[in-house]
Design a protein around this motif. Structure first.
Motif, short mmCIF file in Angstrom:
data_model
loop_
_atom_site.label_atom_id
_atom_site.label_comp_id
_atom_site.label_asym_id
_atom_site.label_seq_id
_atom_site.Cartn_x
_atom_site.Cartn_y
_atom_site.Cartn_z
N TYR A 36 8.61 4.65 -3.38
CA TYR A 36 8.64 5.27 -4.71
C TYR A 36 8.93 6.75 -4.55
N ALA A 37 9.81 7.26 -5.39
CA ALA A 37 10.01 8.70 -5.55
C ALA A 37 9.47 9.03 -6.93
N GLY A 38 8.30 9.65 -6.97
CA GLY A 38 7.59 9.77 -8.24
C GLY A 38 7.21 8.39 -8.74
N ASP A 39 7.55 8.09 -9.98
CA ASP A 39 7.24 6.78 -10.54
C ASP A 39 8.43 5.82 -10.44
N ARG A 40 9.49 6.23 -9.78
CA ARG A 40 10.71 5.43 -9.69
C ARG A 40 10.74 4.68 -8.37
N LYS A 41 10.84 3.36 -8.44
CA LYS A 41 10.96 2.55 -7.21
C LYS A 41 12.40 2.65 -6.73
N VAL A 42 12.58 3.33 -5.59
CA VAL A 42 13.93 3.59 -5.10
C VAL A 42 14.32 2.66 -3.96
N VAL A 43 13.33 2.03 -3.33
CA VAL A 43 13.60 1.07 -2.25
C VAL A 43 12.69 -0.13 -2.43
N ASP A 44 13.28 -1.31 -2.40
CA ASP A 44 12.52 -2.57 -2.39
C ASP A 44 13.34 -3.57 -1.59
N ASP A 359 2.87 16.25 -2.71
CA ASP A 359 3.78 17.37 -2.89
C ASP A 359 5.23 16.89 -2.98
N ALA A 360 5.60 15.93 -2.15
CA ALA A 360 6.95 15.40 -2.17
C ALA A 360 7.16 14.33 -3.23
N GLY A 361 6.07 13.83 -3.82
CA GLY A 361 6.18 12.74 -4.78
C GLY A 361 6.63 11.45 -4.13
N LEU A 362 6.22 11.23 -2.88
CA LEU A 362 6.68 10.09 -2.09
C LEU A 362 5.55 9.10 -1.86
N ALA A 363 5.85 7.83 -2.00
CA ALA A 363 4.93 6.75 -1.65
C ALA A 363 5.72 5.69 -0.92
N LEU A 364 5.21 5.21 0.21
CA LEU A 364 5.96 4.26 1.05
C LEU A 364 5.01 3.23 1.63
N ALA A 365 5.50 2.01 1.74
CA ALA A 365 4.77 0.94 2.43
C ALA A 365 5.75 0.12 3.24
N TYR A 366 5.33 -0.21 4.45
CA TYR A 366 6.12 -1.04 5.35
C TYR A 366 5.20 -2.07 5.97
N LEU A 367 5.57 -3.36 5.86
CA LEU A 367 4.73 -4.45 6.36
C LEU A 367 5.59 -5.43 7.15
N PRO A 368 5.42 -5.49 8.48
CA PRO A 368 6.14 -6.45 9.32
C PRO A 368 5.21 -7.57 9.80
N ASN A 369 5.81 -8.70 10.17
CA ASN A 369 4.98 -9.75 10.76
C ASN A 369 5.18 -9.91 12.26
N LEU A 370 6.09 -9.15 12.86
CA LEU A 370 6.21 -9.13 14.31
C LEU A 370 5.40 -7.95 14.82
N MET A 371 4.34 -8.27 15.55
CA MET A 371 3.43 -7.23 16.00
C MET A 371 4.14 -6.22 16.88
N GLY A 372 3.93 -4.94 16.61
CA GLY A 372 4.54 -3.89 17.39
C GLY A 372 3.93 -3.80 18.78
N ASP A 373 4.63 -3.11 19.66
CA ASP A 373 4.20 -2.99 21.05
C ASP A 373 3.07 -1.99 21.25
N ALA A 374 3.16 -0.83 20.61
CA ALA A 374 2.20 0.24 20.86
C ALA A 374 0.96 0.07 20.00
N ALA A 375 -0.16 0.56 20.51
CA ALA A 375 -1.42 0.44 19.78
C ALA A 375 -1.40 1.26 18.51
N THR A 376 -0.72 2.40 18.52
CA THR A 376 -0.64 3.26 17.35
C THR A 376 0.76 3.85 17.27
N GLY A 377 1.12 4.30 16.07
CA GLY A 377 2.36 5.03 15.91
C GLY A 377 3.62 4.22 16.15
N ASP A 378 3.77 3.07 15.49
CA ASP A 378 4.91 2.19 15.69
C ASP A 378 6.21 2.91 15.34
#
Length: 393
Positions: A36-44, A359-378
């Motif tokens: 979302y950029a502000g209230d506008r969904k820009v990526v789905d 401040d940027a008016g940014l909201a993001l979510a990313y959800l994968p089902n293939l588990m990443g390699d690193a414990a943190t910071g994929d």
């Protein structure tokens, strides 16, 4: 039709390019990202396979497990109650949970619970998935435990215990589970559950394990923005290999049981530390509403974002930074330079991330089902976040 489907505003084409690249490089099985950029969904966007075993496709409404991304939602519930005057964040826990003062924890505050400072990163005894469905019993067990450090004198990631500590704030002050409170107060109408019904579990993406352990951590470190020296990698490898390390005791108890985090027992119970099922658009909408002042007042959010701790993490060994429940930019929460002062959110062990930036008016979510390699910071999450920020300029 290509692997990736959905909508992307032309200004955010860089996000789609990165997402498609991850599939082309074999970094994804199935996944979804929303911005979302502000209230506008820009990526789905979504793509790939929701269930490797059956070949079931990932659909627009496919929920996915978010691992520790759940903590930000649980913390928001606790903060909303504080905002309403139910308790004082910086006041003693014993004021509303008298039993918690046992074993030298009488000086603990709710802020210590919310910022991984209370010294209870792991349970003393093994806890099964079935036992973990009993939130009052697990909270009582933690209340009786001796802390591994004096509350407030250090911080270490409370990977699973966090949910029953912060969750007890919600349970004692609202009389509801975290999942029920979240649904009632700010997630009604969103495809987001902490404790999902069977029909949601049935259509959810099924997690598939990637390569993990010290070797994978080395590869993840070299393939990410983290600068990791040899000594750190050596200590990480030792912690992975030691069943008695704080890292292993924190990350692996309670054990999810047969099927891992696909286990319906876990998904029904809705562990408030790592139990959320959500679609990417719904999870991004949570951050949209949070940054937009529709869940917490802006001053409450700003105070919750303020780093309470930063530096070496006693559990994860690398540097972490936490406000009141929210991760702030550090080795555990990579964000590009544009968001290092203003971004907040939480990662999940499988590679997932939720991010807000008022401040940027940014909201993001990313959800994968293939588990990443690193414990943190994929690295997949970082590249998507990087592309989203670049699209704002």
């Amino acid at each position: 039709m290509g692997t990736v489907q959905g909508h992307c505003d032309p200004a955010f084409a860089g996000v789609r390019e990165v997402f498609e690249q991850h599939f082309a490089e074999g970094r994804e099985l199935g996944a979804a990202v929303a911005v979302y950029a502000g209230d506008r969904k820009v990526v789905d966007l979504w793509g790939g396979v929701a269930d490797r075993r059956t070949g079931r496709a990932w659909l627009p409404g496919t929920p996915c497990f978010g691992f520790s991304c759940t903590k930000a939602v649980t913390a928001t519930a606790a903060l909303l109650l504080a905002e309403r005057g139910a308790y004082d964040v910086d006041g003693p826990v014993t004021g509303w949970w008298p039993e918690f003062g046992a074993a030298g924890k009488d000086g603990a505050t709710a802020a210590h619970l919310l910022s991984h400072q209370v010294g209870l990163p792991a349970f003393e005894r093994p806890v099964s998935a079935e036992e973990a469905a009993d939130a009052p019993a697990l909270a009582a067990a933690l209340a009786a435990q001796e802390p591994e450090w004096t509350p407030g004198e250090a911080h270490g990631y409370h990977a699973l215990t966090y949910g029953w500590l912060a969750g007890e704030i919600v349970r004692r002050h609202s009389g509801r589970t975290v999942g029920a409170f979240v649904e009632d107060e700010f997630a009604r109408g969103l495809d987001l559950w902490i404790g999902a019904p069977d029909e949601v579990i049935e259509r959810a993406a099924k997690l598939s394990a990637g390569r993990r352990g010290p070797a994978a951590e080395r590869r993840g470190a070299s393939d990410s923005p983290r600068t990791a020296d040899h000594d750190l990698l050596t200590r990480l490898a030792a912690a992975y290999g030691d069943p008695d390390s704080t890292m292993n005791r924190s990350l692996n108890n309670p054990h999810p049981g047969k099927g891992g985090y696909n286990n319906p027992v876990v998904l029904r119970a809705g562990w408030p530390s790592a139990g959320m099922l959500a679609t990417a658009p719904a999870f991004a909408a949570f951050y949209r509403d949070l940054t937009g002042g529709r869940i917490l007042r802006p001053d409450t959010l700003r105070e919750a974002m303020r780093p309470r701790v930063s530096g070496p993490d006693r559990t994860l060994l690398i540097d972490s930074a936490f406000g009141l429940g929210f991760m702030r930019p550090a080795q555990t929460y990579f964000v590009p330079a544009a968001g290092r002062e203003t971004a907040f959110g939480h990662t999940g062990a499988g590679g997932s991330i939720g991010l807000g930036d008022p401040d940027a008016g940014l909201a993001l979510a990313y959800l994968p089902n293939l588990m990443g390699d690193a414990a943190t910071g994929d690295v997949r999450a970082y590249r998507l976040v990087q592309a989203a920020y670049a699209s704002l300029s």
